[in-house]
Enzyme design. Structure first.
Site, PDB file in Angstrom:
ATOM      1  N   THR A 145     -49.901  -8.171  63.043  1.00 10.74           N
ATOM      2  CA  THR A 145     -49.304  -9.717  62.488  1.00 10.74           C
ATOM      3  C   THR A 145     -49.471 -10.357  63.593  1.00 10.74           C
ATOM      4  O   THR A 145     -50.053  -9.775  64.578  1.00 10.74           O
ATOM      5  CB  THR A 145     -47.188  -8.950  62.836  1.00 10.74           C
ATOM      6  OG1 THR A 145     -46.844 -10.469  63.040  1.00 10.74           O
ATOM      7  CG2 THR A 145     -47.543  -7.832  64.365  1.00 10.74           C
ATOM      8  N   ASP A 146     -48.850 -11.077  63.388  1.00  8.61           N
ATOM      9  CA  ASP A 146     -49.405 -12.291  64.647  1.00  8.61           C
ATOM     10  C   ASP A 146     -48.284 -12.135  66.281  1.00  8.61           C
ATOM     11  O   ASP A 146     -49.030 -12.988  66.807  1.00  8.61           O
ATOM     12  CB  ASP A 146     -48.950 -13.876  64.093  1.00  8.61           C
ATOM     13  CG  ASP A 146     -47.104 -14.044  63.434  1.00  8.61           C
ATOM     14  OD1 ASP A 146     -47.399 -13.019  62.880  1.00  8.61           O
ATOM     15  OD2 ASP A 146     -46.767 -14.856  63.460  1.00  8.61           O
ATOM     16  N   TYR A 155     -41.960  -4.473  68.839  1.00  2.00           N
ATOM     17  CA  TYR A 155     -42.757  -4.839  67.405  1.00  2.00           C
ATOM     18  C   TYR A 155     -43.761  -5.143  67.625  1.00  2.00           C
ATOM     19  O   TYR A 155     -45.026  -4.819  67.226  1.00  2.00           O
ATOM     20  CB  TYR A 155     -41.720  -6.080  66.563  1.00  2.00           C
ATOM     21  CG  TYR A 155     -42.488  -6.698  65.347  1.00  2.00           C
ATOM     22  CD1 TYR A 155     -42.184  -5.299  64.410  1.00  2.00           C
ATOM     23  CD2 TYR A 155     -42.864  -7.329  65.081  1.00  2.00           C
ATOM     24  CE1 TYR A 155     -43.088  -5.570  62.953  1.00  2.00           C
ATOM     25  CE2 TYR A 155     -43.392  -7.832  64.057  1.00  2.00           C
ATOM     26  CZ  TYR A 155     -43.447  -6.848  63.340  1.00  2.00           C
ATOM     27  OH  TYR A 155     -44.240  -7.180  61.844  1.00  2.00           O
TER      28      TYR A 155
END
Length: 282
Positions: free
Chosen positions: A107-108, A131
Site C-alpha cells: 500500500t501507499d 496499518y
C-alpha cells in the site's frame, strides 16, 4: 524466432493458481483475469490466513499464489495492531510458506506523505499508522520469491470501497462531505488484475513494484467524478482530514509511480472509473 512462453501450459497441464481473500474486490478481479488457468479461489471461510494453509491448498503443485487476503481497516488497526499484524504479516508468511512464486499486495500507506512528488520504489518508507507498519512488515514476510506490488486507493464494482460508498450516499443525500487534502491514485481492480496477469505471464523480475493508475486526485475530486460519470445529482463539500476526524493518520500525498524497467502503465483513474461503471451495468 518464437520465444518459449513461461506459462506451465507448455508442460502439458494448466497452470494452477491459488488466490487468497477471493471474496474481496481484488480477489474477484484476479479470479476473472486468470479464468483460463486452474484457479483455486479461497475465501476467508476457506482459509483464515492467520493460520497455516488448509489441506486443499497443499494438494497438488501450485504454480503461483496471488495473496490478496489482508486487514484493510486502517482505523481498526490503531485499536488492534496485533490483530492487523496477524493478518498482514503472519498471513503473508503463511502464503509464502506454500513455496510457490508469490504475488502479494502492499500500500501507499507505507509512506508518511510528506513528499510532494511521486513515490518510487527506492524511496524510503516511513509509515505513520499501525496499518502502514503491518503492511511494510508484510512486504518483508513475503520473502525473495515474491512480486510485492504496492498499489493505492483500490476500487471495484464489488466489495467495500469508496466508489461504492459514494454511489450509495449520492443516491441518498443532496450533499456529502469528502476530504480534499489527501492526494493519491484511485486504481480500478480490474486494471490492476490485468497487470498482475502480465507480471506472471512474462515472469517479470521478483521484488518491489509500484503499480497504480495514471493521474492523481483528491478524494473530493474522485467523488465528484463518480457522481458526474454516474449521473448522480449530489454536491461534494470539500473538508480537511482534521475536520473528518479519524484515529489513524493518512498520508497527505501518496502518488505512486515506478522507476523500474518494464513496469506496467495502468489506464488513467478516470478511465478506470468508466470501466468500473460499465462493469456494473454489464
Amino acid at each position: 524466432m518464437e520465444l518459449e512462453h513461461p506459462d506451465p501450459v507448455r508442460t502439458g497441464r494448466r497452470r494452477r493458481v491459488l488466490i487468497t481473500g477471493a471474496g474481496g474486490q481484488l480477489g474477484r478481479a484476479l479470479e476473472r483475469a486468470f479464468a483460463d488457468d486452474d484457479v483455486l479461489a479461497l475465501t476467508h471461510a476457506d482459509w483464515d490466513v492467520t493460520g497455516p494453509s488448509p489441506r486443499s491448498a497443499s494438494q497438488g503443485e501450485i504454480d503461483v499464489v496471488l495473496h490478496t487476503a489482508a486487514w484493510t481497516d486502517v482505523d481498526g488497526a490503531e485499536d488492534d495492531p496485533q490483530g492487523a499484524a496477524a493478518v498482514n504479516i503472519g498471513g503473508t508468511a503463511h502464503a509464502a510458506a506454500l513455496k510457490a512464486p508469490l504475488v502479494t499486495f502492499s500500500t501507499d500507506y507505507v509512506f508518511d506523505g510528506r513528499k510532494r512528488s511521486p513515490y518510487v520504489e527506492s524511496d524510503g518508507p516511513n509509515p505513520a499508522s499501525a496499518y502502514g507498519r503491518t503492511k511494510l512488515h508484510g512486504e518483508a514476510a513475503a520473502g525473495p520469491n515474491a512480486w510485492v506490488i504496492r498499489t493505492s486507493w483500490l476500487f471495484g464494482s464489488t466489495g467495500h470501497n469508496f466508489f461504492r460508498t459514494m454511489l450509495r450516499l449520492g443516491a441518498e443525500r443532496d450533499e456529502v462531505a469528502v476530504v480534499d487534502d489527501q492526494r493519491g491514485c484511485p486504481t480500478f481492480v480490474g486494471n490492476l488484475a490485468t497487470a498482475v496477469r502480465g507480471f506472471v505471464d512474462a515472469d517479470m523480475p521478483k521484488g518491489l513494484w509500484h503499480v497504480a493508475a495514471e493521474g492523481d486526485c483528491t478524494w473530493a475530486d474522485f467523488a465528484e467524478a463518480i457522481f458526474a460519470e454516474a449521473a448522480i445529482s449530489c454536491r461534494v463539500r470539500r473538508i480537511t482530514t482534521a475536520e473528518l476526524g479519524r484515529p489513524a493518520p493518512r498520508p497527505a500525498y501518496s502518488v505512486l509511480r515506478s522507476e523500474r524497467v518494464g513496469a506496467p502503465v495502468l489506464p488513467h483513474w478516470r478511465d478506470g472509473l468508466r470501466a468500473c461503471l460499465a462493469e456494473m451495468d454489464g
